[in-house]
Write a protein that holds these residues in place. Sequence first.
Motif, PDB file in Angstrom:
ATOM      1  N   LYS A  53      -0.403   2.295  -3.920  1.00  0.00           N
ATOM      2  CA  LYS A  53      -0.798   2.369  -2.117  1.00  0.00           C
ATOM      3  C   LYS A  53      -2.139   3.015  -1.987  1.00  0.00           C
ATOM      4  O   LYS A  53      -2.338   2.592  -0.939  1.00  0.00           O
ATOM      5  CB  LYS A  53       0.738   3.915  -2.033  1.00  0.00           C
ATOM      6  N   VAL A  54      -2.772   3.947  -3.082  1.00  0.00           N
ATOM      7  CA  VAL A  54      -4.022   4.028  -2.436  1.00  0.00           C
ATOM      8  C   VAL A  54      -4.656   3.111  -2.634  1.00  0.00           C
ATOM      9  O   VAL A  54      -5.384   3.277  -1.674  1.00  0.00           O
ATOM     10  CB  VAL A  54      -4.597   5.548  -3.623  1.00  0.00           C
ATOM     11  N   ILE A  55      -4.463   2.245  -4.143  1.00  0.00           N
ATOM     12  CA  ILE A  55      -5.535   0.828  -3.922  1.00  0.00           C
ATOM     13  C   ILE A  55      -5.357   0.135  -3.063  1.00  0.00           C
ATOM     14  O   ILE A  55      -6.600  -0.245  -2.171  1.00  0.00           O
ATOM     15  CB  ILE A  55      -5.144   0.911  -5.428  1.00  0.00           C
ATOM     16  N   ALA A  56      -4.371  -0.106  -2.180  1.00  0.00           N
ATOM     17  CA  ALA A  56      -3.764  -1.410  -0.485  1.00  0.00           C
ATOM     18  C   ALA A  56      -4.429  -0.705  -0.201  1.00  0.00           C
ATOM     19  O   ALA A  56      -5.203  -1.148   0.962  1.00  0.00           O
ATOM     20  CB  ALA A  56      -2.486  -1.269  -1.599  1.00  0.00           C
ATOM     21  N   SER A  57      -4.379   0.944   0.218  1.00  0.00           N
ATOM     22  CA  SER A  57      -5.145   1.007   1.270  1.00  0.00           C
ATOM     23  C   SER A  57      -6.878   1.374   0.856  1.00  0.00           C
ATOM     24  O   SER A  57      -7.935   0.721   2.655  1.00  0.00           O
ATOM     25  CB  SER A  57      -5.178   2.472   1.736  1.00  0.00           C
ATOM     26  N   MET A  58      -7.311   1.269  -0.269  1.00  0.00           N
ATOM     27  CA  MET A  58      -8.555   0.757  -0.454  1.00  0.00           C
ATOM     28  C   MET A  58      -9.339  -0.664   0.040  1.00  0.00           C
ATOM     29  O   MET A  58     -10.201  -0.940   0.454  1.00  0.00           O
ATOM     30  CB  MET A  58      -9.157   1.805  -1.498  1.00  0.00           C
ATOM     31  N   THR A  59      -8.233  -0.968  -0.373  1.00  0.00           N
ATOM     32  CA  THR A  59      -8.155  -2.533  -0.559  1.00  0.00           C
ATOM     33  C   THR A  59      -8.653  -3.380   0.568  1.00  0.00           C
ATOM     34  O   THR A  59      -9.927  -3.865   1.367  1.00  0.00           O
ATOM     35  CB  THR A  59      -7.025  -3.285  -1.003  1.00  0.00           C
ATOM     36  N   VAL A  60      -7.706  -2.910   2.144  1.00  0.00           N
ATOM     37  CA  VAL A  60      -7.635  -3.386   3.480  1.00  0.00           C
ATOM     38  C   VAL A  60      -8.811  -2.223   4.492  1.00  0.00           C
ATOM     39  O   VAL A  60      -8.735  -2.475   5.492  1.00  0.00           O
ATOM     40  CB  VAL A  60      -6.021  -3.193   3.989  1.00  0.00           C
ATOM     41  N   GLY A  61      -9.630  -1.942   3.266  1.00  0.00           N
ATOM     42  CA  GLY A  61     -10.381  -0.764   4.201  1.00  0.00           C
ATOM     43  C   GLY A  61     -10.323   0.871   4.258  1.00  0.00           C
ATOM     44  O   GLY A  61     -11.137   0.931   5.193  1.00  0.00           O
ATOM     45  N   LYS A  62      -9.476   0.885   4.104  1.00  0.00           N
ATOM     46  CA  LYS A  62      -9.179   2.807   4.978  1.00  0.00           C
ATOM     47  C   LYS A  62      -9.553   3.730   4.028  1.00  0.00           C
ATOM     48  O   LYS A  62      -9.514   3.231   2.424  1.00  0.00           O
ATOM     49  CB  LYS A  62      -7.999   3.202   4.357  1.00  0.00           C
ATOM     50  N   ASP A  63     -10.222   4.178   4.064  1.00  0.00           N
ATOM     51  CA  ASP A  63     -10.712   5.903   3.244  1.00  0.00           C
ATOM     52  C   ASP A  63      -9.966   6.822   2.642  1.00  0.00           C
ATOM     53  O   ASP A  63      -9.282   7.432   3.937  1.00  0.00           O
ATOM     54  CB  ASP A  63     -11.877   6.130   4.728  1.00  0.00           C
TER      55      ASP A  63
END
Length: 1014
Positions: A53-63
């Motif tokens: 989930k962290v990697i997915a958030s990082m991929t879509v640009g979330k900090d």
Amino acid sequence: MQEWANQLCENRQFGSKMTDSKYFTTTKKGEIFELKAELNSDKKEKKKEAVKKVIASMTVGKDVSALFPDVVNCMQTDNLELKKLVYLYLMNYAKSQPDMAIMAVNTFVKDCEDPNPLIRALAVRTMGCIRVDKITEYLCEPLRKCLKDEDPYVRKTAAVCVAKLHDINAQLVEDQGFLDTLKDLISDSNPMVVANAVAALSEIAESHPNSNLLDLNPQTINKLLTALNECTEWGQIFILDCLANYTPRDDRESQSICERVTPRLSHANSAVVLSAVKVLMKFMEMLPKDLDYYGTLLKKLAPPLVTLLSAEPELQYVALRNINLIVQRRPEILKHEMKVFFVKYNDPIYVKLEKLDIMIRLASQANIAQVLAELKEYATEVDVDFVRKAVRAIGRCAIKVEQSAERCVSTLLDLIQTKVNYVVQEAIVVIKDIFRKYPNKYESVIATLCENLDSLDEPEARAAMIWIVGEYAERIDNADELLESFLEGFHDESTQVQLQLLTAIVKLFLKKPTETQELVQQVLSLATQDSDNPDLRDRGYIYWRLLSTDPVAAKEVVLAEKPLISEETDLIEPTLLEELICHIGTLASVYHKPPSAFVEGSRGVQHKRLPGSAGSGESVESPDTGSAAAVSDAPPAVIPSQGDLLGDLLNLDLTPPTTTGPPPPASTGLQMGAVDLLGGGLDSLMGDESEPPPIPLRTDAPQSPQLPPQSPSPPDYSPTEVGPEGTLLDHKKLGGDLGGSPAMGTGFGAPPASMPASFPAPVSGGLDDLFDLGGGVGMPMGSFTPPKTVWLPAMKAKGLEITGTFARRAGVIQMEMTLTNKAMSVMSDFAIQFNRNSFGLAPAGPLQILTPVGPNQSIEASLPLSTVGPVMKMEPLNNLQVAVKNNIDVFYFSCQYPISMLFVEDGKMERQVFLATWKDIPNDNESQFQIKECHLSSDAASNKLQGSNIFTIAKRTVDGQDMLYQSMKLTNGIWVLAELRVQAGNPNYTVSLKCRAPEVSQCVFQSYEAALKN
């Protein structure tokens, strides 16, 4: 980014393709807190889900950087999928969290000793991607072990990691001996390790051209050729590119390498094929042409190049651009393959145009009938651009293959009969070129051309038709009427047409003087008195003066026999072609420009060339080294190359200089190479400075046309000028001096009697009439001095902090510093010295700090600088490396000085010299920049810039846009010319810079920006 994408793809194989998308669809709030809890869960599955989930958030640009410590804690796992995800996160956020990234070091060290080679390789790959200075030194030991790992997969990954580490900290890599280990890997038993080692060394060598890392010798070449057969396609490209940098000892070694590289021509990957072609094209230069193998090699090169043309259009275009270079160098390779370059109906336009170009290059007497039939078909297509190019191609065929000229002219006449407007106009343009190649041969077609006079609306076609009428005026009965019809709208015509019309009517007058006196007077008046175009006026004045003073000389100049145009006017210049052949398969071969023209920074600026013919043994990499001894007495280049800078600084003599007087005056020769910026010097442009006596108008020239007696005398005109048809009109050739009257000074003399009162009499300044100087330039506003910045922080200099800036005051460059003692002990005995630099900056005297500096005390120091020190090109150009010594230690730092400090007070160029110099400097040396958000009027900008010794020569306004023409001169004698465009209401300015040393343009632009915005 590519590795990140690759790892994401790899990670997909571990999970279900249907379920992974759910990680990207959540929009829950308070998610960070939940993820934190899940990352610290005891359950492995839950922890893995959380990391996903962290990697997915990082991929879509979330900090998600707040989760850094929690994610790093997940590194301690045996699960390869989870470890990959954590490493991915680490690569992304390590730069923004360098202190936290140190936590991961122990895990890297541990993973580099893991029994699983995949984990060892993963650890070393991630280490190379973490660009944090603080932790690089901790990674040296793990990297050293991986470079000698028993598994080849780990070794090949570690080889690439060395190149990445070198980019972060080159000195560390050299000190740790990794470069030597890389060189040893070239002898590795695994071909992929060899390929990666070559790739890494090539990458490092590009950024350090003088390092000689890839010391290629026959033994090394043999190892590379052995590995070539077993590599992946990218490994093969790396090795082939490396081979292309090698110069064989003799033709036997060259043949041996060619034989082992030739099988790569049948590879499925087009990049491998082009790299192999590059190697073979280079090594063929050393093979004797009478060798049987040479002919065999030529035959083997054709099929792979033809095969490349069956790929998709984009690849075809790249292949065609490379083939274009190959055909210019060795047309015999594809001389029997003309048909593959015939255009297909569904080819994109960019492929069609490129094929057309190659067809012309391959055209010969053997295949010209075939080519002409094709081109005639193309001329009836619907694509206008393609049709125009096809018609031009027919003309090029006529010029290239003399035997086909008659057929080409006949084909062009058939096309003119179609009455298609753009076809007719292109045909007339190419027929003009045919007339220039074969004078007095095809004039029978002129009547047909004249029938289409009314349909011509494009400047190039109109200019071509006017040239034909002027050149063959004696054979055209109504030539004066035809030219007079063009004269009616003279001021509405483009400059190209106006210049051609002026020349054509003067030609007509010299051929039929009695019938065309009024016509020539009319055109001379229009060109000189009623025109504000400097080129047109200059040519008009030259003709007027010629016809008035010496009609015989006028006839010899204007009606002189012209040289035939060359067969190939669009061939690439030979030395550039050699360099481009050495870059086949790269972007340079597609742009047809050397890498130095479009690659920023120091990389890619090495100039390569092909070796000499068999046995010459010339060096490919350094074309100038062979003759270095012969030219040792010649002046240095504009800016010498950079050498071992660190060594220079460490060897500095920091004892105070013995002289304390003012800086020695700069020598009159150019400090950075005695370069005559104007070729023949100013005298070659301005003529002799002494004033010749006035010349009476000649009226006694029988059998030669003259201006009628009532003609006003034309203005005096002295500079050398380029005349019609590209001839040079020098006053020594014209049967008498063209100098002005001593009373009038150089430049123009009295204006014609018929000149209207509104037309400014150009007496005072020579080119006042070229530029409208109304609005004048006010007083300068004072030089801009940048604020002080920290050059040497206290933590790096045992408590000594130095802040500083540079200023220019009363013609002297000052280095202004504040030295602050943040240590607990007293500092004294200060001395300073500079390393060699681009402009020879050096202290003009000792650093004057007469009293010791106590703890927490500061002292101001101003150091005058001279520009007569040793010179060496730096990167960037305005970089200055400094050594400061005190009673504690010697400290080193570097700073950058604004190049405006080097602009001298006598940098205002004469207007005539400015104009001539601007024309004289090649267009390739021109750089254009945007200055954004600058809210100044043109006069205010001019005043500000003059404070920095950037002088406005002239100003004119065109369509509401103010154009300032400016000059500045560097301390080493280099002139920089500028055109600054200021549009009222538009805060963005455009500045165009021209200079003999274009590498200074970027720094000059920065000085413009700083001066205008501060």
